[in-house]
Design a protein around this motif. Structure first.
Motif, PDB file in Angstrom:
ATOM      1  N   ILE A  88       0.825  -1.210   0.000  1.00  0.00           N
ATOM      2  CA  ILE A  88       0.000   0.000   0.000  1.00  0.00           C
ATOM      3  C   ILE A  88       0.861   1.261   0.000  1.00  0.00           C
ATOM      4  O   ILE A  88       0.606   2.213  -0.723  1.00  0.00           O
ATOM      5  CB  ILE A  88      -0.935   0.004   1.228  1.00  0.00           C
ATOM      6  CG1 ILE A  88      -2.030  -1.052   1.066  1.00  0.00           C
ATOM      7  CG2 ILE A  88      -1.566   1.362   1.433  1.00  0.00           C
ATOM      8  CD1 ILE A  88      -2.877  -1.229   2.301  1.00  0.00           C
ATOM      9  N   ARG A  89       1.897   1.270   0.831  1.00  0.00           N
ATOM     10  CA  ARG A  89       2.649   2.502   1.043  1.00  0.00           C
ATOM     11  C   ARG A  89       3.948   2.579   0.271  1.00  0.00           C
ATOM     12  O   ARG A  89       4.466   3.669   0.052  1.00  0.00           O
ATOM     13  CB  ARG A  89       2.983   2.653   2.523  1.00  0.00           C
ATOM     14  CG  ARG A  89       1.944   3.415   3.270  1.00  0.00           C
ATOM     15  CD  ARG A  89       2.377   3.621   4.694  1.00  0.00           C
ATOM     16  NE  ARG A  89       3.199   4.806   4.866  1.00  0.00           N
ATOM     17  CZ  ARG A  89       3.235   5.491   6.001  1.00  0.00           C
ATOM     18  NH1 ARG A  89       2.515   5.105   7.009  1.00  0.00           N
ATOM     19  NH2 ARG A  89       4.000   6.546   6.123  1.00  0.00           N
ATOM     20  N   GLY A  90       4.492   1.413  -0.034  1.00  0.00           N
ATOM     21  CA  GLY A  90       5.826   1.399  -0.598  1.00  0.00           C
ATOM     22  C   GLY A  90       5.889   2.074  -1.962  1.00  0.00           C
ATOM     23  O   GLY A  90       5.073   1.828  -2.824  1.00  0.00           O
ATOM     24  N   LYS A  91       6.852   2.956  -2.111  1.00  0.00           N
ATOM     25  CA  LYS A  91       7.119   3.508  -3.429  1.00  0.00           C
ATOM     26  C   LYS A  91       8.537   3.089  -3.776  1.00  0.00           C
ATOM     27  O   LYS A  91       9.338   2.779  -2.902  1.00  0.00           O
ATOM     28  CB  LYS A  91       7.020   5.041  -3.399  1.00  0.00           C
ATOM     29  CG  LYS A  91       5.588   5.523  -3.299  1.00  0.00           C
ATOM     30  CD  LYS A  91       5.563   7.044  -3.279  1.00  0.00           C
ATOM     31  CE  LYS A  91       4.239   7.543  -2.774  1.00  0.00           C
ATOM     32  NZ  LYS A  91       4.373   8.710  -1.912  1.00  0.00           N
ATOM     33  N   LYS A  92       8.835   3.121  -5.066  1.00  0.00           N
ATOM     34  CA  LYS A  92      10.137   2.603  -5.483  1.00  0.00           C
ATOM     35  C   LYS A  92      11.298   3.425  -4.956  1.00  0.00           C
ATOM     36  O   LYS A  92      12.345   2.900  -4.641  1.00  0.00           O
ATOM     37  CB  LYS A  92      10.190   2.527  -7.012  1.00  0.00           C
ATOM     38  CG  LYS A  92       9.408   1.320  -7.500  1.00  0.00           C
ATOM     39  CD  LYS A  92       9.637   1.048  -8.966  1.00  0.00           C
ATOM     40  CE  LYS A  92       8.727  -0.073  -9.424  1.00  0.00           C
ATOM     41  NZ  LYS A  92       7.728   0.347 -10.369  1.00  0.00           N
ATOM     42  N   ASN A  93      11.059   4.768  -4.840  1.00  0.00           N
ATOM     43  CA  ASN A  93      12.191   5.616  -4.461  1.00  0.00           C
ATOM     44  C   ASN A  93      12.385   5.716  -2.944  1.00  0.00           C
ATOM     45  O   ASN A  93      13.304   6.352  -2.478  1.00  0.00           O
ATOM     46  CB  ASN A  93      12.031   7.014  -5.063  1.00  0.00           C
ATOM     47  CG  ASN A  93      10.657   7.569  -4.806  1.00  0.00           C
ATOM     48  OD1 ASN A  93       9.859   6.951  -4.105  1.00  0.00           O
ATOM     49  ND2 ASN A  93      10.374   8.734  -5.360  1.00  0.00           N
ATOM     50  N   ILE A  94      11.489   5.062  -2.180  1.00  0.00           N
ATOM     51  CA  ILE A  94      11.633   5.118  -0.723  1.00  0.00           C
ATOM     52  C   ILE A  94      12.414   3.910  -0.231  1.00  0.00           C
ATOM     53  O   ILE A  94      12.102   2.774  -0.572  1.00  0.00           O
ATOM     54  CB  ILE A  94      10.254   5.186  -0.041  1.00  0.00           C
ATOM     55  CG1 ILE A  94       9.688   6.596  -0.190  1.00  0.00           C
ATOM     56  CG2 ILE A  94      10.354   4.819   1.426  1.00  0.00           C
ATOM     57  CD1 ILE A  94       8.429   6.812   0.585  1.00  0.00           C
ATOM     58  N   LEU A  95      13.438   4.201   0.563  1.00  0.00           N
ATOM     59  CA  LEU A  95      14.209   3.110   1.123  1.00  0.00           C
ATOM     60  C   LEU A  95      13.523   2.610   2.377  1.00  0.00           C
ATOM     61  O   LEU A  95      13.228   3.380   3.276  1.00  0.00           O
ATOM     62  CB  LEU A  95      15.612   3.613   1.461  1.00  0.00           C
ATOM     63  CG  LEU A  95      16.693   2.859   0.683  1.00  0.00           C
ATOM     64  CD1 LEU A  95      17.482   3.835  -0.147  1.00  0.00           C
ATOM     65  CD2 LEU A  95      17.581   2.089   1.608  1.00  0.00           C
ATOM     66  N   LEU A  96      13.263   1.329   2.449  1.00  0.00           N
ATOM     67  CA  LEU A  96      12.607   0.790   3.633  1.00  0.00           C
ATOM     68  C   LEU A  96      13.606   0.714   4.776  1.00  0.00           C
ATOM     69  O   LEU A  96      14.776   0.395   4.581  1.00  0.00           O
ATOM     70  CB  LEU A  96      12.050  -0.597   3.337  1.00  0.00           C
ATOM     71  CG  LEU A  96      10.869  -0.628   2.383  1.00  0.00           C
ATOM     72  CD1 LEU A  96      10.438  -2.051   2.138  1.00  0.00           C
ATOM     73  CD2 LEU A  96       9.713   0.186   2.919  1.00  0.00           C
ATOM     74  N   ASP A  97      13.117   1.043   5.961  1.00  0.00           N
ATOM     75  CA  ASP A  97      13.965   1.005   7.141  1.00  0.00           C
ATOM     76  C   ASP A  97      13.552  -0.214   7.960  1.00  0.00           C
ATOM     77  O   ASP A  97      12.605  -0.164   8.733  1.00  0.00           O
ATOM     78  CB  ASP A  97      13.743   2.306   7.928  1.00  0.00           C
ATOM     79  CG  ASP A  97      14.565   2.331   9.198  1.00  0.00           C
ATOM     80  OD1 ASP A  97      15.279   1.348   9.460  1.00  0.00           O
ATOM     81  OD2 ASP A  97      14.486   3.334   9.924  1.00  0.00           O
TER      82      ASP A  97
END
Lengths: 255, 237
Positions: free
Chosen positions: B100-109
């Motif tokens: 739902i929230r993940g975008k490609k340019n966001i690095l998951l922490d």
């Protein structure tokens, strides 16, 4: 929208009640068609069962599902999602899965044994009734916070649409028996989606001759192409208005 | 970053928020303190748009949040009581949120996921989890998307000392990155090393919003718990 719809769908399709409902419909429709030599008679028996069971299961299942998803809704609302998307995905998921259950359980036997215009009419109204009662259930569920009260209200609503409404109409008819009520009756029948579906299907069968003078008026109205289209529009309005009201309420609800 | 102006909220006859105005800026770590039922959670929920306020408005980065929803992608929220669909497993919840929230340019922490060892519990259903494990899932989800704002409602309640320490370390690292952090807690001793500002609420009214140095100077107490006790006494008298 697609993502949440997907999760709702997967969750509902895993539900055993849904499977039981589908098998139950399948069993009833197959046995009804096999009991009678005349499939038209079978269709009539099936009509009465469907008009009672489909609204009941749709309204109860949808209401309970919405209440049980309170946590899921709460989780989603705190995420970057539009409330409209969340609510409409929920509605679409419930409506699609109940309609699918009806299609597999009753639709396929109807298509196998009685693929006539009457059969198609029954298929169409059954699918629409499933969706209408999901919309009504969601409205009831969003309006009442308490689960027991909300489910009680949905049962009362079902009772009203399938039994009480007819009683009220009969009462009115007897009270105003001296007046010409026939045209008025056509209008009144649009106030109840179950009645409207019943009339639409009955008028395509021979038994409509039993309905007397009112039946003739009905036939004049609902028997025509325009009347049928108009009735389907009314059924669609029965979907749009409750879901619009519930969406409006959900947009302002505190979670 | 977050500005609330004259926000009021009533639940029936109960006034949960009474004309609350707050300004929260980047880089601050704000403690929301107050007795039970003073409106802390309601304030947090109205910032998140979960509760719609009766009057007043809240802006996030200058935009009114009322008809906006995208601003929530900048917020990580850890609720007081994490409620999740019973039938889903931890793994399913995590992958759903990423979906739902993940975008490609966001690095998951995924630091907290790893430190809390949630990877070993991925197949467990939410219904079977203990309260503490649930809190771990909530915390991991709040930090997962690297948000600019972290809203933590009683973050350490129910966590074991080891997990609470991991979470506190994580909050400090995020604070040093210049994020805005809002914390409510009743365990004041653990806020001492975290917060830069204190908001004190009582009966839905915002009593004061001060920096911690100011509060220390006003009350003459070094420890936050003593300072707040001082304030509570003077307010009640």
């Amino acid at each position: 929208m697609k993502k949440i719809f997907k999760y709702v769908m997967i969750d509902i399709l895993r539900n055993k009640i849904m499977l039981a409902y589908t098998l139950f419909l399948l069993l009833i429709s197959l046995s009804v068609f096999n009991l009678e030599d005349n499939t038209a008679k079978g269709l009539l028996s099936l009509l009465n069962i469907i008009l009672i069971i489909v609204p009941l299961v749709s309204i109860l299942f949808a209401a309970i599902y919405v209440y049980n998803s309170a946590e899921f809704l709460e989780l989603l609302v705190s995420q970057p999602l539009k409330r409209k998307t969340i609510w409409l995905s929920m509605f679409a998921g419930l409506a699609a899965s109940l309609a699918l259950a009806f299609f597999i359980g009753a639709g396929i036997p109807i298509l196998l044994y009685e693929a006539t215009a009457t059969g198609f009419m029954m298929l169409g109204t059954g699918l629409l009734l499933s969706v209408i009662f999901v919309a009504i259930a969601m409205l009831a569920a969003v309006k009442t916070r308490d689960k027991a009260k909300g489910i009680g209200i949905t049962i009362l609503l079902w009772l009203y649409f399938s039994l009480l409404f007819d009683g009220l109409v009969l009462f009115l008819l007897f009270q105003f028996a001296d007046y010409p009520m026939e045209k008025f009756m056509v209008g009144v029948s649009t106030l109840n989606p179950i009645d409207l579906s019943r009339i639409l299907i009955l008028l395509r069968m021979d038994v409509s001759a039993l309905m007397g003078y009112t039946g003739a008026i009905f036939k004049n109205f609902f028997g025509t192409q325009a009347g049928v289209w108009l009735s389907f529009v009314v059924l669609l309005i029965w979907i749009v208005i409750p879901s619009w009201l519930s969406l409006r309420k959900f947009n302002r609800k505190d979670l | 970053m977050i500005i609330a102006s004259n926000v009021s909220k009533k639940f029936g006859k109960l006034t949960a928020l009474d004309n609350v105005s707050v300004t929260c800026n980047k880089g601050e770590c704000i403690a929301l303190i107050g007795p039970n039922g003073s409106g802390k959670t309601t304030l947090i929920k109205s910032i998140l748009g979960m509760v719609v306020c009766n009057s007043g408005f809240i802006t996030f980065n200058g935009k009114n949040i009322l008809h906006d929803w995208q601003y929530r992608s900048h917020i990580g929220y850890m609720p007081q009581i994490g409620r999740y669909p019973d039938n889903m497993t931890i793994g399913q919840i995590l992958s759903m949120m990423k979906d739902i929230r993940g975008k490609k340019n966001i690095l998951l922490d995924e630091e907290l996921v790893n430190q809390f060892k949630l990877n070993e519990l991925l197949g467990k259903r939410m219904r079977t989890l203990s309260g503490g494990t649930r809190q771990k899932v909530s915390a991991a989800l709040a930090f997962l998307f690297n948000p600019d704002v972290l809203i933590l409602d009683e973050p350490t309640a129910g966590l074991d000392p080891v997990a609470a320490e991991i979470l506190k370390e994580k909050i400090i690292t995020e604070k040093q990155k210049g994020k805005l952090i809002l914390i409510t807690s009743h365990i004041l001793s653990e806020l001492d090393e975290l917060v830069t500002q204190v908001i004190y609420m009582q009966d839905g009214i915002l009593k004061f919003h001060k920096s911690i140095e100011e509060l220390r100077k006003d009350t003459g107490q070094e420890k936050l718990s003593k300072a707040i006790a001082n304030v509570m006494l003077s307010i009640n008298q």
